[in-house]
Enzyme design. Structure first.
Site, PDB file in Angstrom:
ATOM      1  N   LYS A 178     -12.884  -0.871   6.066  1.00 16.90           N
ATOM      2  CA  LYS A 178     -13.572  -1.565   5.415  1.00 16.90           C
ATOM      3  C   LYS A 178     -14.668  -2.478   5.717  1.00 16.90           C
ATOM      4  CE  LYS A 178     -10.840  -0.904   1.963  1.00 16.90           C
ATOM      5  NZ  LYS A 178      -9.750   0.709   2.706  1.00 16.90           N
ATOM      6  N   ASP A 197      -1.142  -4.885   9.770  1.00 15.10           N
ATOM      7  CA  ASP A 197      -1.655  -4.113   9.655  1.00 15.10           C
ATOM      8  C   ASP A 197      -2.588  -5.207   9.255  1.00 15.10           C
ATOM      9  OD1 ASP A 197      -3.146  -2.202   8.113  1.00 15.10           O
ATOM     10  OD2 ASP A 197      -1.583  -1.116   6.547  1.00 15.10           O
ATOM     11  N   TRP A 204       0.768  -0.793  -0.187  1.00 12.65           N
ATOM     12  CA  TRP A 204      -0.207   0.076  -0.202  1.00 12.65           C
ATOM     13  C   TRP A 204       1.099   1.466  -0.300  1.00 12.65           C
ATOM     14  CZ3 TRP A 204      -2.202   2.380   5.021  1.00 12.65           C
ATOM     15  CH2 TRP A 204      -2.836   3.672   4.180  1.00 12.65           C
TER      16      TRP A 204
END
Length: 409
Positions: A252, A216, A134
């Site tokens: 999310k 993460d 990312w």
């Protein structure tokens, strides 16, 4: 009088936000947005989870709720529930008082607070991130004080899978106390995760080399619909006796993107250190944003601590993850039907929101220019941007791009 600010240079645009703006401004009727990193329903629209709507109505009607400041480290009920969701209700680390949470500004805030703590108080200066990862990982760690960014091999463009040998080789050459940034599940952007056996090997090497795991976790439950399965890697490392930190995001899996709801889970091997670490994290947060917002944390805490609400929420994440899997199958099926050059099995082997399609930059530019299909130049697409109404159109466009601009050109 000349401005003091005249020497400030124009910063480069953030690709994903630029793409979104270009998509919004595009008047083409059949345009498709595969860039934005957020869930979309079958009609391509944002979806507010019904459980979130329900909780927001309850919160709005609760006159005992005030707008007073939360504690610097956040809403304790939320933090405790988050750590339990990550490590499991029956976690020995929780029972022994060796794990705690700090409410942060979503996943990015967790990465920033965690990285700054490790740099400032443990004097760690080297971090490793996957190639690719990312885009914000590098920026956050460098801005937190880390001066030695390194990368480990991850994506193999030939197999469109993990370059596991390269990954392990890079870990073996990492210096002691290097922080290794690991994606707990649904690796962003590739969508390819290590197998459980591979995670075990990764843990072996990290233990041997005395490396520090920083997980993460942006997609727990959203990736596969299975909260426990998506947390397996983190729980395995904890069971091996690793001390670690993990940034958890509820953007999310609760759809709370703009509420910035996150938790930084910290796992130690001695409970005696907890109070001192919390005291130092308090000062890090105080000097950064002072204290976190309450609304999203109240929503999440209420759901995670009530079995009936929790079960409703779990149905929602199952629905989202199932739709993503169905769209993966549909895209692969259409590409195979068209006889698109190459093997497209990796699309269904990947997991989570994103697929690293293997499309090259020229092919991606062609899709944007000729078909108004917006995606990152790396070839990463958001599978949720696909729906039954556009998947054939997208597949035909990809087939055209791959045929016109083959990789060997």
């Amino acid at each position: 009088m000349a401005s003091r600010f005249q020497g400030v240079e124009q910063g480069p645009p953030i690709e994903v936000f630029l793409l979104n703006r270009l998509f919004t401004e595009d008047t083409f009727q059949n345009k498709v947005n595969l860039g934005v990193g957020a869930y979309r329903d079958e009609n391509g629209k944002p979806w507010v989870l019904p459980i979130v709507r329900k909780m927001e109505k309850q919160l709005a009607a609760d006159e005992t709720l005030l707008h007073e400041y939360l504690p610097v480290l956040g809403l304790e009920q939320f933090c405790n529930a988050s750590v339990a969701m990550l490590l499991g209700e029956d976690s020995p680390a929780i029972a022994a008082g060796k794990a705690f949470g700090v409410q942060v500004l979503s996943g990015t805030g967790g990465l920033r607070v965690g990285a700054e703590f490790l740099n400032k108080h443990l004097k760690y200066d080297t971090f490793y991130y996957s190639t690719p990862t990312w885009e914000n990982h590098h920026l956050v760690f460098v801005n937190s004080g880390f001066t030695k960014p390194r990368s480990y091999r991850y994506w193999d463009p030939k197999t469109r899978g993990i370059d596991f040998d390269g990954f392990i080789e890079d870990l073996k050459s990492a210096p002691e106390n290097a922080v290794i940034l690991l994606h707990a599940c649904a690796h962003n952007p590739t969508g390819i995760d290590p197998t459980r056996e591979q995670w075990m090997k990764i843990a072996d090497v990290m233990e041997e080399r005395k490396l520090f795991p920083f997980f993460d976790s942006a997609y727990q439950g959203f990736a596969s619909g299975d909260l426990d399965g998506d947390a397996w890697a983190v729980r395995y490392f904890v069971s091996r006796g690793f001390e670690l930190v993990c940034a958890q995001s509820y953007a999310k899996n609760f759809g709370l993107y703009n509420e910035r709801v996150g938790n930084l889970a910290v796992v130690l091997n001695e409970s005696a250190h907890v109070a001192r670490i919390k005291s130092q994290m308090t000062w890090i947060v105080r000097g950064m944003y002072s204290n976190p917002p309450a609304h999203g944390a109240h929503v999440v805490a209420a759901v995670l601590t009530n079995k009936q609400l929790f079960d409703e929420w779990r149905d929602h994440i199952k629905l989202m993850s199932t739709r993503v899997m169905q769209m993966r199958e549909a895209l692969r099926s259409e590409l195979v039907k068209l006889g698109t050059p190459g093997n497209w099995d990796h699309i269904v082997k990947q997991i989570g929101l994103f697929s690293y399609t293997g499309l090259n930059q020229r092919q991606c530019e062609y899709l944007i220019q000729e078909y108004h299909i917006y995606l990152l130049k790396s070839g990463r697409i958001n599978i949720c941007g696909l729906n039954p109404g556009n998947v054939q159109y997208v597949a035909k466009a990809i087939n055209d791009a791959v045929t016109k601009f083959p990789d060997d050109q």
